[in-house]
Write an enzyme that holds these catalytic residues in place. Structure first.
Site, PDB file in Angstrom:
ATOM      1  N   GLY A  14       0.820  -1.213   0.000  1.00  0.00           N
ATOM      2  CA  GLY A  14       0.000   0.000   0.000  1.00  0.00           C
ATOM      3  C   GLY A  14       0.851   1.260   0.000  1.00  0.00           C
ATOM      4  O   GLY A  14       2.082   1.207  -0.096  1.00  0.00           O
ATOM      5  N   ILE A  16       1.431   3.602   2.384  1.00  0.00           N
ATOM      6  CA  ILE A  16       2.344   3.801   3.520  1.00  0.00           C
ATOM      7  C   ILE A  16       3.485   2.786   3.420  1.00  0.00           C
ATOM      8  O   ILE A  16       4.655   3.136   3.634  1.00  0.00           O
ATOM      9  CB  ILE A  16       1.595   3.702   4.861  1.00  0.00           C
ATOM     10  N   GLY A  17       3.132   1.563   3.074  1.00  0.00           N
ATOM     11  CA  GLY A  17       4.168   0.531   2.903  1.00  0.00           C
ATOM     12  C   GLY A  17       5.254   0.993   1.949  1.00  0.00           C
ATOM     13  O   GLY A  17       6.461   0.838   2.213  1.00  0.00           O
ATOM     14  N   GLY A 130      -2.955   0.854  10.913  1.00  0.00           N
ATOM     15  CA  GLY A 130      -4.205   0.728  10.154  1.00  0.00           C
ATOM     16  C   GLY A 130      -5.397   1.120  11.010  1.00  0.00           C
ATOM     17  O   GLY A 130      -5.524   0.691  12.156  1.00  0.00           O
ATOM     18  N   ASP A 159       0.162  12.694  14.476  1.00  0.00           N
ATOM     19  CA  ASP A 159      -0.606  13.816  15.031  1.00  0.00           C
ATOM     20  C   ASP A 159       0.307  14.727  15.859  1.00  0.00           C
ATOM     21  O   ASP A 159       0.205  15.948  15.800  1.00  0.00           O
ATOM     22  CB  ASP A 159      -1.751  13.279  15.888  1.00  0.00           C
ATOM     23  N   HIS A 187      -6.727   8.219  17.990  1.00  0.00           N
ATOM     24  CA  HIS A 187      -6.241   8.742  16.712  1.00  0.00           C
ATOM     25  C   HIS A 187      -7.456   8.965  15.821  1.00  0.00           C
ATOM     26  O   HIS A 187      -7.853   8.113  15.038  1.00  0.00           O
ATOM     27  CB  HIS A 187      -5.250   7.779  16.049  1.00  0.00           C
TER      28      HIS A 187
HETATM   29  P1  NAX Z   1      -3.586   1.658   1.164  1.00  0.00           P
HETATM   30  O1  NAX Z   1      -5.009   1.344   0.869  1.00  0.00           O
HETATM   31  O2  NAX Z   1      -2.757   2.366   0.141  1.00  0.00           O
HETATM   32  O3  NAX Z   1      -2.819   0.304   1.506  1.00  0.00           O
HETATM   33  C1  NAX Z   1      -3.320  -0.642   2.363  1.00  0.00           C
HETATM   34  C2  NAX Z   1      -2.740  -1.972   1.937  1.00  0.00           C
HETATM   35  O4  NAX Z   1      -3.135  -2.922   2.913  1.00  0.00           O
HETATM   36  C3  NAX Z   1      -3.256  -2.462   0.585  1.00  0.00           C
HETATM   37  O5  NAX Z   1      -2.158  -2.826  -0.227  1.00  0.00           O
HETATM   38  C4  NAX Z   1      -4.125  -3.674   0.943  1.00  0.00           C
HETATM   39  O6  NAX Z   1      -4.060  -4.699  -0.044  1.00  0.00           O
HETATM   40  C5  NAX Z   1      -3.480  -4.118   2.244  1.00  0.00           C
HETATM   41  N1  NAX Z   1      -4.344  -4.869   3.141  1.00  0.00           N
HETATM   42  C6  NAX Z   1      -5.667  -4.714   3.361  1.00  0.00           C
HETATM   43  N2  NAX Z   1      -6.108  -5.614   4.242  1.00  0.00           N
HETATM   44  C7  NAX Z   1      -5.021  -6.338   4.604  1.00  0.00           C
HETATM   45  C8  NAX Z   1      -4.842  -7.429   5.477  1.00  0.00           C
HETATM   46  N3  NAX Z   1      -5.871  -7.982   6.141  1.00  0.00           N
HETATM   47  N4  NAX Z   1      -3.611  -7.956   5.610  1.00  0.00           N
HETATM   48  C9  NAX Z   1      -2.562  -7.460   4.920  1.00  0.00           C
HETATM   49  N5  NAX Z   1      -2.683  -6.431   4.057  1.00  0.00           N
HETATM   50  C10 NAX Z   1      -3.899  -5.873   3.913  1.00  0.00           C
HETATM   51  O7  NAX Z   1      -3.606   2.442   2.551  1.00  0.00           O
HETATM   52  P2  NAX Z   1      -2.442   3.322   3.215  1.00  0.00           P
HETATM   53  O8  NAX Z   1      -2.527   4.697   2.700  1.00  0.00           O
HETATM   54  O9  NAX Z   1      -1.160   2.592   3.094  1.00  0.00           O
HETATM   55  O10 NAX Z   1      -2.941   3.363   4.730  1.00  0.00           O
HETATM   56  C11 NAX Z   1      -2.937   2.199   5.522  1.00  0.00           C
HETATM   57  C12 NAX Z   1      -3.709   2.426   6.806  1.00  0.00           C
HETATM   58  O11 NAX Z   1      -3.086   3.431   7.591  1.00  0.00           O
HETATM   59  C13 NAX Z   1      -5.148   2.893   6.619  1.00  0.00           C
HETATM   60  O12 NAX Z   1      -5.984   2.150   7.495  1.00  0.00           O
HETATM   61  C14 NAX Z   1      -5.093   4.332   7.067  1.00  0.00           C
HETATM   62  O13 NAX Z   1      -6.346   4.774   7.541  1.00  0.00           O
HETATM   63  C15 NAX Z   1      -4.069   4.265   8.152  1.00  0.00           C
HETATM   64  N6  NAX Z   1      -3.449   5.520   8.564  1.00  0.00           N
HETATM   65  C16 NAX Z   1      -3.145   5.676   9.867  1.00  0.00           C
HETATM   66  C17 NAX Z   1      -2.495   6.795  10.342  1.00  0.00           C
HETATM   67  C18 NAX Z   1      -2.153   6.931  11.786  1.00  0.00           C
HETATM   68  O14 NAX Z   1      -1.617   7.978  12.140  1.00  0.00           O
HETATM   69  N7  NAX Z   1      -2.404   5.982  12.668  1.00  0.00           N
HETATM   70  C19 NAX Z   1      -2.140   7.915   9.432  1.00  0.00           C
HETATM   71  C20 NAX Z   1      -2.098   7.518   8.007  1.00  0.00           C
HETATM   72  C21 NAX Z   1      -3.164   6.559   7.579  1.00  0.00           C
HETATM   73  O15 NAX Z   1      -4.348   7.262   7.365  1.00  0.00           O
END
Ligand code: NAX
Length: 328
Positions: A14, A16-17, A130, A159, A187
């Site tokens: 994804g 962030i990854g 996540g 944050d 968060h």
């Molecule tokens: P993306 O949608 O770009 O990437 C998520 C990736 O996770 C995708 O490649 C998907 O295939 C994979 N995935 C989904 N379910 C999975 C599972 N069960 N096992 C393994 N992989 C799985 O999202 P991205 O922008 O990378 O954000 C990831 C998460 O971070 C989101 O939930 C987002 O809301 C959260 N965030 C949290 C933040 C924080 O401060 N705590 C800030 C940034 C972000 O919003």
């Protein structure tokens, strides 16, 4: 040479990854002398993209990167890991209620918690990114009874970093002059970045920025809604800054804290009248042997207490809904 630190990253293909893996592999998370092995975990539809990411990791020829595992199998993915960075989760889609999201992700984090319990090192440390990250973290913790609760964290460092920059820009000082800024609560937009106890150039922030109306009514909502503002501007959610905050969180959990504290979501034991048994953001400090504890003695005024209570009430509600759906 040190043996490698093994790090699992879920959602590795994804956004962030993509911003995070290269920083881990280059040594920015564990230092320039520490080899790392990466266990990249994706769901089946993400495996092709993950292969491309792994190819790019190869193409960086990082001297510290000893191995890259690509898998959608949780028992393989969490095998013998020292750190589990749980980034992947299911995003909220149109028409989906918050309760639906809590239930869907709850199931994912039950499965990941169990796999961590059964396959990771007992010393594993887990950082949940996540969303909804606090409640996801609580669910993973409950699903991993053999791993001590103190080894579970959720991320509010982004944050905190956002808040520090907002104050630094307002005060016209370099960002490192802003210290002791704790983000409290969930968060989510309800979090409270406590400007009352923050220092700017070692002075009380409220003595440097005397416009309390700005602090309450512009600063706090700006931090709370920053994620949405990034999406509006960039057309995609924050990724590089989120990855940077993961690096900061892990580095700081690995390093004795010199003065001050960091914002990290941990299991509350009732500190500062926070309800026990939720994963909530608190000011924490790491001692010389690497144990963390909640910093004591911070004075919260009635306004701060009310803000923090509202955010923690949201977490109690999330827990109720998620645990109800999952039968926990
Ligand atoms: P993306 O949608 O770009 O990437 C998520 C990736 O996770 C995708 O490649 C998907 O295939 C994979 N995935 C989904 N379910 C999975 C599972 N069960 N096992 C393994 N992989 C799985 O999202 P991205 O922008 O990378 O954000 C990831 C998460 O971070 C989101 O939930 C987002 O809301 C959260 N965030 C949290 C933040 C924080 O401060 N705590 C800030 C940034 C972000 O919003």
């Amino acid at each position: 040479k040190n043996p490698p630190i093994r790090v699992a990253v879920t959602g590795a293909a994804g956004n962030i990854g993509y911003a995070l893996l290269f920083r881990i592999a280059s040594g920015q998370m564990f230092g320039p002398d520490q080899p790392v092995a990466l266990n990249l975990i994706e769901i089946e539809p993400g495996m092709d993209a993950l292969k491309g990411v792994a190819m790019e990791l190869d193409d960086c020829a990082f001297p510290l990167l000893t191995e890259v595992v690509q898998t959608s199998d949780l028992s393989e993915g969490f095998k013998d890991v020292d750190w589990a960075l749980l980034v992947g989760s299911v995003p909220r889609k149109q028409g989906m209620e918050r309760a639906d999201l809590l239930g869907i992700n709850g199931k994912v984090f039950v499965g990941q918690g169990k796999a961590i319990n059964d396959h990771a090192k007992k010393s594993v440390r887990v950082v949940v990114v996540g969303n909804p990250c606090n409640t996801n973290c609580l669910i993973a913790m409950k699903s991993a009874p053999d791993i001590p609760d103190e080894q579970f964290f959720a991320m509010t460092r982004l944050d905190e970093n956002r808040a520090k920059t907002q104050l630094a820009q307002k005060a016209g000082v370099p960002v490192q002059e802003v210290t002791e800024l704790c983000v409290w609560g969930n968060h989510s937009p309800t979090m409270f970045p406590d400007f009352y106890n923050t220092k700017i150039s070692r002075q009380k922030a409220t003595d440097v920025i005397t416009d309390e109306d700005w602090l309450k009514n512009t600063f706090v909502p700006t931090v709370g809604k920053r994620g949405a503002a990034i999406i509006a501007a960039r057309g995609a959610s924050s990724a590089a800054s989120a990855a940077n905050a993961v690096v900061d969180t892990v580095c700081d959990l690995n390093t004795p804290t010199r003065g001050g504290f960091h914002s990290v979501c941990v299991l509350s034991k009732g500190e500062y009248d926070t309800p026990a048994g939720i994963i909530t953001s608190l000011p924490i400090k790491v001692d010389a042997v690497g144990n963390w504890r909640v910093v004591e003695g911070i004075q919260l005024n009635d306004y701060a207490k009310a803000q923090i209570k509202a955010s923690n009430d949201e977490l109690l509600e999330e827990r109720k809904v998620a645990f109800g759906q999952l039968g926990l």
